[in-house]
Design a protein around this motif. Structure first.
Motif, mmCIF file in Angstrom:
data_model
loop_
_atom_site.group_PDB
_atom_site.id
_atom_site.type_symbol
_atom_site.label_atom_id
_atom_site.label_comp_id
_atom_site.label_asym_id
_atom_site.label_seq_id
_atom_site.Cartn_x
_atom_site.Cartn_y
_atom_site.Cartn_z
ATOM 1 N N ASP A 37 39.529 39.176 33.079
ATOM 2 C CA ASP A 37 39.249 39.070 34.518
ATOM 3 C C ASP A 37 37.998 38.272 34.838
ATOM 4 O OD1 ASP A 37 41.325 40.898 34.839
ATOM 5 O OD2 ASP A 37 39.955 42.579 34.603
ATOM 6 N N THR A 50 42.919 43.397 43.062
ATOM 7 C CA THR A 50 41.657 44.104 43.242
ATOM 8 C C THR A 50 40.549 43.335 42.531
ATOM 9 O OG1 THR A 50 42.889 46.165 43.330
ATOM 10 C CG2 THR A 50 40.533 46.360 42.892
ATOM 11 N N GLY A 51 40.923 42.811 41.330
ATOM 12 C CA GLY A 51 39.947 42.024 40.568
ATOM 13 C C GLY A 51 40.603 40.823 39.899
ATOM 14 N N GLY A 52 41.840 40.531 40.275
ATOM 15 C CA GLY A 52 42.521 39.371 39.663
ATOM 16 C C GLY A 52 43.994 39.600 39.397
ATOM 17 N N SER A 53 44.509 40.736 39.848
ATOM 18 C CA SER A 53 45.856 41.165 39.468
ATOM 19 C C SER A 53 47.008 40.345 40.018
ATOM 20 C CB SER A 53 46.060 42.618 39.877
ATOM 21 O OG SER A 53 45.495 43.422 38.894
ATOM 22 N N GLY A 64 47.496 49.804 39.279
ATOM 23 C CA GLY A 64 46.841 48.484 39.319
ATOM 24 C C GLY A 64 45.735 48.326 38.295
ATOM 25 N N TYR A 123 31.853 44.779 38.770
ATOM 26 C CA TYR A 123 33.217 45.078 39.224
ATOM 27 C C TYR A 123 33.709 46.394 38.614
ATOM 28 C CZ TYR A 123 38.267 45.155 39.260
ATOM 29 O OH TYR A 123 39.566 45.577 39.391
ATOM 30 N N GLY A 163 44.613 47.326 34.912
ATOM 31 C CA GLY A 163 44.941 46.630 33.672
ATOM 32 C C GLY A 163 45.105 45.149 33.928
ATOM 33 N N SER A 164 45.195 44.392 32.849
ATOM 34 C CA SER A 164 45.316 42.937 32.969
ATOM 35 C C SER A 164 46.518 42.396 32.213
ATOM 36 C CB SER A 164 44.054 42.264 32.423
ATOM 37 O OG SER A 164 42.936 42.707 33.140
ATOM 38 N N ARG A 179 38.998 55.487 33.762
ATOM 39 C CA ARG A 179 38.341 54.958 34.973
ATOM 40 C C ARG A 179 37.833 56.104 35.858
ATOM 41 N NH1 ARG A 179 40.132 49.280 36.152
ATOM 42 N NH2 ARG A 179 41.064 48.671 34.185
HETATM 43 N N1 GLN Z 1 42.270 43.954 35.545
HETATM 44 C C1 GLN Z 1 41.459 44.485 36.567
HETATM 45 C C2 GLN Z 1 41.373 45.979 36.430
HETATM 46 O O1 GLN Z 1 41.940 46.505 35.538
HETATM 47 C C3 GLN Z 1 41.968 44.086 37.914
HETATM 48 C C4 GLN Z 1 43.132 44.871 38.361
HETATM 49 C C5 GLN Z 1 43.600 44.517 39.743
HETATM 50 O O2 GLN Z 1 43.246 43.489 40.298
HETATM 51 N N2 GLN Z 1 44.397 45.431 40.306
HETATM 52 O O3 GLN Z 1 40.736 46.635 37.185
#
Ligand code: GLN
Length: 498
Positions: free
Chosen positions: A449, A158-161, A101, A305, A103-104, A359
């Motif tokens: 994001d 998680t943040g916009g996925s 998860g 975030y 990446g964008s 990360r």
């Molecule tokens: N693009 C954001 C990230 O890389 C959100 C990813 C998500 O929502 N899984 O963390």
């Protein structure tokens, strides 16, 4: 490579050749189900649904698009998958995504990138498709809906996925309130932010799936309890009497919509503002009152975030140690293998992509004694400010608070662009270097994001709806955001936009 989705790897279900043809050139699926149907006659009978590859399925592999889990098959179904099966839905297959998860643009995948199926001209042959990103990380879920492979798909946000790929591919994407849909059996990235989301061609389909899966699950310790759901319903039901039929003139009478002034950064493409303006004019004509609002902590949300998400990821991904499950690679000749930590290190270096490794390193650093106050604690403070900003603009009390004091003149929902631009073109070099997760992201990818992260930090429901096209004639999504627990209200307003 995209070997798992190549024609030889696709098993052939009755509808397999169709699925295979639709998936060709898009690379949305990582595996295809050979089941004809579940045979159930529940409320989702007849609906075909694809599942993001970080949600556990007992009948298909769950790879998280990572080399470390490429051979992994879960012994159980996630609660959401079980609920879908029980309701009679047909599980079509698993969808490509950014590794764990992260990446964008859906470039960080061991299965290769997802190509956005939307094209500005009809019936473009696969070889002549314009290669644009499907968005990420649930790119395969959005692309499989857009390509007509399935009626709906599950993603995670998680943040916009869910919202970003929905916007890029021209489909509807819901990130529900945090805790409303069970995460049991969903492989964690950042568990204080992770939500299972739903993508579909229309708000109606998304709502049907939502009504089936949004139930309390005692196996998920972060699930909203039945009491809390009831409380949120009581707070919000009076506002649901607003009718949203677009055929009735002034059908949105009584609804107050806020446009947050912080959601127009310099990076925002001007043609997206034009689409938003048209939507607002239509909603205003239908009787909604429009007002601008301010949520000042927005400017810090992206930094907060990435600190919080990376910190949680560093802890969650520690389980991939090559002992209990996942890839184990032979250390190079001559290496000292007597220490188990060497085995962990070699396997994790070989099995986790560069973005995931970055990360883990960033998150581990943010949690060290030296950096904790400056990074992790500050990020948590910002998260508190973001929540309070939202509580100050919504007229609905937050069901999570003991004594909520909503403002008299608060709004029902917020409306803003889902993304700063339309789907970015995929240049071949970027595709090749990212393919298999070999590269880490550049800063501009993190910027994608900027519109979606605030609702994630606050745990709010947010729905992206296709609302028009940009100057390049590619889809533009707008987002409706509501107070915690107002998922139905958000979908209600979404129906008036689509
Ligand atoms: N693009 C954001 C990230 O890389 C959100 C990813 C998500 O929502 N899984 O963390």
């Amino acid at each position: 490579s995209s070997s798992t989705t190549s024609s030889s790897a696709l098993r052939t279900p009755p509808i397999g050749s169709d699925v295979e043809a639709l998936n060709a050139g898009v690379n949305a699926l990582t595996s295809v189900s050979s089941e004809r149907s579940t045979g159930g006659y529940g409320q989702l009978h007849g609906l075909s649904i694809a599942i993001k590859d970080n949600i556990c399925t007992s009948s298909l592999p769950t790879t998280c698009s990572s080399a470390i889990l490429q051979q992994y098959q879960s012994p159980f179904d996630a609660t959401v998958v079980r609920l879908l099966r029980d309701a009679g839905a047909h599980i079509v297959g698993k969808t490509n995504c950014d590794e764990f998860g992260m990446g964008s643009l859906n470039l960080n995948s061991v299965h290769g990138p997802v190509i956005n199926p939307f094209q500005t001209a009809p019936n473009v042959p696969a070889a002549q498709m314009e290669h644009r990103s499907a968005g990420g990380s649930s790119g395969g879920s959005a692309a499989s809906v857009a390509a007509g492979i399935c009626d709906a798909a599950l993603g995670t946000d998680t943040g916009g996925s869910v919202r970003l790929p929905a916007s890029y591919c021209g489909v509807v994407g819901l990130k529900p309130s945090y805790g409303i849909i069970s995460r049991w059996g969903v492989i964690s990235f950042a568990d204080s932010l992770d939500c299972v989301g739903i993508l579909g061609k229309s708000v109606g389909i998304v709502k049907r799936v939502f009504d089936t899966v949004a139930t309390y699950d005692p196996r998920d310790p972060t699930a909203a309890t039945p009491d809390l759901r009831e409380r949120a319903c009581q707070f919000n039901s009076p506002f649901l009497s607003v009718t949203t039929s677009t055929h009735q003139p002034r059908s949105l009478e009584g609804l107050r919509i806020g446009v947050p002034i912080e959601y127009f950064p310099s990076e925002l493409d001007p043609s997206i503002v034009d689409v938003l303006r048209t939507v607002l004019r239509r909603l205003g004509e239908a009787g909604a009152a429009l007002t601008s609002v301010t949520v000042p902590a927005t400017q810090y949300t992206l930094s907060a975030y990435y600190v919080i998400a990376s910190a949680e990821a560093s802890s969650n991904l520690a389980r991939f140690d090559s002992v209990r499950y996942g890839l184990r690679t032979a250390p190079p000749p001559g290496a000292n293998t007597s220490k188990s930590s060497d085995v962990f290190a070699h396997s994790r270096c070989a099995g986790l992509g560069k973005e995931v490794q970055k990360r883990i390193l960033l998150g581990t650093y943010a949690l060290t004694a030296d950096a904790f106050d400056n990074y992790f604690l500050q990020a948590q403070r910002i998260r508190g400010h973001v929540r309070r900003d939202f509580d100050r603009v919504f007229r609905h009390p937050c069901a999570l608070l003991e004594r909520p004091f909503p403002p008299e003149d608060g709004v029902d929902v917020l409306l803003h662009p889902s993304a700063i631009r339309t789907a970015p073109p995929l240049d071949r070099r970027a595709q090749e270097s990212h393919s298999g997760g070999k590269a880490a992201l550049g800063l501009s990818e993190y910027l994608q994001d900027i519109m979606t992260v605030p609702a994630s930090l606050a745990g709010l429901p947010a729905l992206s709806i296709p609302a028009g096209t940009g100057a390049d004639r590619w889809p533009v999504g707008v987002s409706v955001v509501g107070q915690w627990g107002c998922d139905n209200l958000v979908m209600h307003v979404g129906k008036a936009i689509e």
